[in-house]
Scaffold this active site. Sequence first.
Site, mmCIF file in Angstrom:
data_model
loop_
_atom_site.group_PDB
_atom_site.id
_atom_site.type_symbol
_atom_site.label_atom_id
_atom_site.label_comp_id
_atom_site.label_asym_id
_atom_site.label_seq_id
_atom_site.Cartn_x
_atom_site.Cartn_y
_atom_site.Cartn_z
ATOM 1 N N ASP A 285 77.340 -50.606 33.582
ATOM 2 C CA ASP A 285 76.774 -49.354 33.064
ATOM 3 C C ASP A 285 76.582 -49.356 31.558
ATOM 4 O OD1 ASP A 285 76.816 -48.346 35.585
ATOM 5 O OD2 ASP A 285 78.693 -47.266 35.359
ATOM 6 N N ARG B 141 50.723 -44.671 44.795
ATOM 7 C CA ARG B 141 51.932 -43.933 45.182
ATOM 8 C C ARG B 141 52.758 -43.530 43.965
ATOM 9 N NH1 ARG B 141 53.604 -47.283 50.432
ATOM 10 N NH2 ARG B 141 52.553 -45.963 51.930
ATOM 11 N N SER C 229 81.211 -54.295 32.459
ATOM 12 C CA SER C 229 80.770 -53.073 33.126
ATOM 13 C C SER C 229 79.252 -53.062 33.130
ATOM 14 C CB SER C 229 81.291 -51.869 32.339
ATOM 15 O OG SER C 229 80.436 -50.773 32.482
#
Length: 755
Positions: free
Chosen positions: A137, A172, A135
Amino acid sequence: MNAAVRAVVRMGIYVKAKVYFVYEGYQGMVDGGDNIVEVSWESVSSILQVGGTVIGSARCKSFRTREGRLQAAYNLVQRGITNLCVIGGDGSLTGANLFREEWSGLLEELAQKGKIDEDAVKKYAYLNIVGMVGSIDNDFCGTDMTIGTDSALHRIIEVVDAIMTTAQSHQRTFVLEVMGRHCGYLALVSALACGADWVFIPEYPPEEGWEDSMCVKLSENRARKKRLNIIIVAEGAIDCHNKPITSEKVKDLVVQRLGFDTRVTILGHVQRGGTPSAFDRILASRMGVEAVLALLEATPATPACVVSLSGNQAVRLPLMECVQMTQEVQKAMDEGRFLEAVRLRGRSFENNLNTYKLLSHKKPDAELPKTNFNVAVLNVGAPAAGMNAAVRAAVRVGITEGHKMFAVIDGFEGFARGKIKEISWGYVGGWTGQGGSILGTKRTLPAKYLEKIADQMRTNNINALMVIGGFEAYESCLQLHEARSRFEEFCVPICVLPATISNNVPGTDFSIGADTALNAIVETCDRIKQSASGTKRRVFIIETMGGYCGYLANMGALAAGADAAYIFEEQFDIRELQANVEHLTEKMKTSIQRGLVLRNENCNENYTTDFIYQLYSEEGKGVFDCRKNVLGHMQQGGAPSPFDRNFGTKISAKAMQWISKKLKETYRKGKVFANTDDSVCLLGMRRRNLVFQPVAELKNETDFVHRIPKEQWWLKLRPLMKILAKYKTSYDVSDSGQLEHVAMHSPKEAETGAI
């Protein structure tokens, strides 16, 4: 995932089991037919460097129904399969566990329907399951790293590094959205690894009024001449009222309130793709072999388990305990118990969050404590990627603790010449992503400059030293420790942080910089292997760095799928070289027609890279031709990998806190005086924990002639590499994981904890 698939197949065949692929996940198991196929050794050749999974993966509605599982059970029994290795997230693993619990009932039902006979019910009575967590994540409790997380971090950091250059040019602000619907791991670690200004994660929502705090911080940073701002948002980020915080919302806020030129970048599925990192390949190979061993040892009484990683140690944990813990996190978040959610995520996650909070926001000078201590930081030895991240963390934590921080330019040589200056919080901004050593580093040891260094320490009133470097840094601190009787100036707390690509420092499993070098080696090996895809039968001999330490050659071989790795720690003779040539000759008769051999630069003074190249060329005449490649200093350069940035940052922050503690303990009558062994320590990762070890005690563990530790953990992975390259060898299973339980850790434990 492919590295795990390869390891399971090859280890399975090695222990004389029949191994089957189930294509397209549970859907393939339900559909049967050509989706369940017996595989051979060659089936998993050349898949290590491929992202995704070669056997496919699919969400399957029918497996959620009992009819679907009944059909799946029938398909498995037809082929006599009773051991399943499942690679996936918590959904896949929960499904596997339910399947196992229902197994005997499903077989009885099949027998009643006349699909299988009673003998089959008895013969295949039990189903064993082992899970590996794949996974990106890293959202699964019980394991420090899931397969795929490190590669996803590589993708994110590549993008952040690229964005930084454009943002620097244009002044930026960039808002970056990364994956993580329920887990903020990727957002948190990438924020830590690139020094982001602000991060939003689901587990730790910002306090009320965060809009004001964030805008104040961004404008302060601009006022300090910082040309870019980076804000990282996890896709599942929420505020304290459980309302979503989106990247667009953050952008609009910055534009409206501050008028900064702001851009949003949503990384999306880029994070799932690309070539797996060296760390992921080694992790998956270790887990795959461990999974096969767990299946062999499984009994009807043992619960379904997950193979996972704790620190640097493979462990087995009951699958359902991990799943329940993972679900607890979500429950805690839904109910607004966010501190609890962070704790449930595990010590690695908690550590990351605490370190990020420590380093990202500078308190106003009026709020900082004043200790009147001066701490100097220096780099010693060869440059290693991640050194700068460690210096940045040391400086910022030191300032937060109230010390004055000094940087020494060019190691001990610069120290002796008085190249020392005070540095500020802002000075080290943007250092995490820089390779090499910004402070400059030299291999010179302090022994010949002791008097001058003592003078400089007295002149600048230095009360503690942090030395970041390789074997020379460790040796330097030993010399300072031994010189204490002659120079009182060295009676101060001293901490060594191991930073070298060779990973040859005693007292630690990993050193800062080794992961980046390993990735450089593996990337080059992939390219070299690919260059041979058009030609027939070619063997490459590749020389790696590392001094006398074979870590890079051995782990590089494991991650790149090499046929052999020659290292100094395991002596070899002409008979072994001959056996390797014969092994490759046999291999060329199959469909795999290329070979890869790694050689550590100092593995043998007579069997040089040229000698091995000539030997292979001569012996392989008519069967294969040879090419050689010396990788050289490309292994030392490059931007640090996410692991090295994170590891360097975290151990450095921890070391600085240790220095502060020691300073308080040893401050008497207006001065610091520390002359005990435990005031000169090396901070290393040992299996599961970060440990401070006195350098005087490490002396007995060191081979000073060859500059390596006497015992090295990675030598246990050597048989693994040989098994995966089809050699007959004995694999020491004494170190394999025993089934443990998922322990809830106390907040105190997070301090010693994992990376």
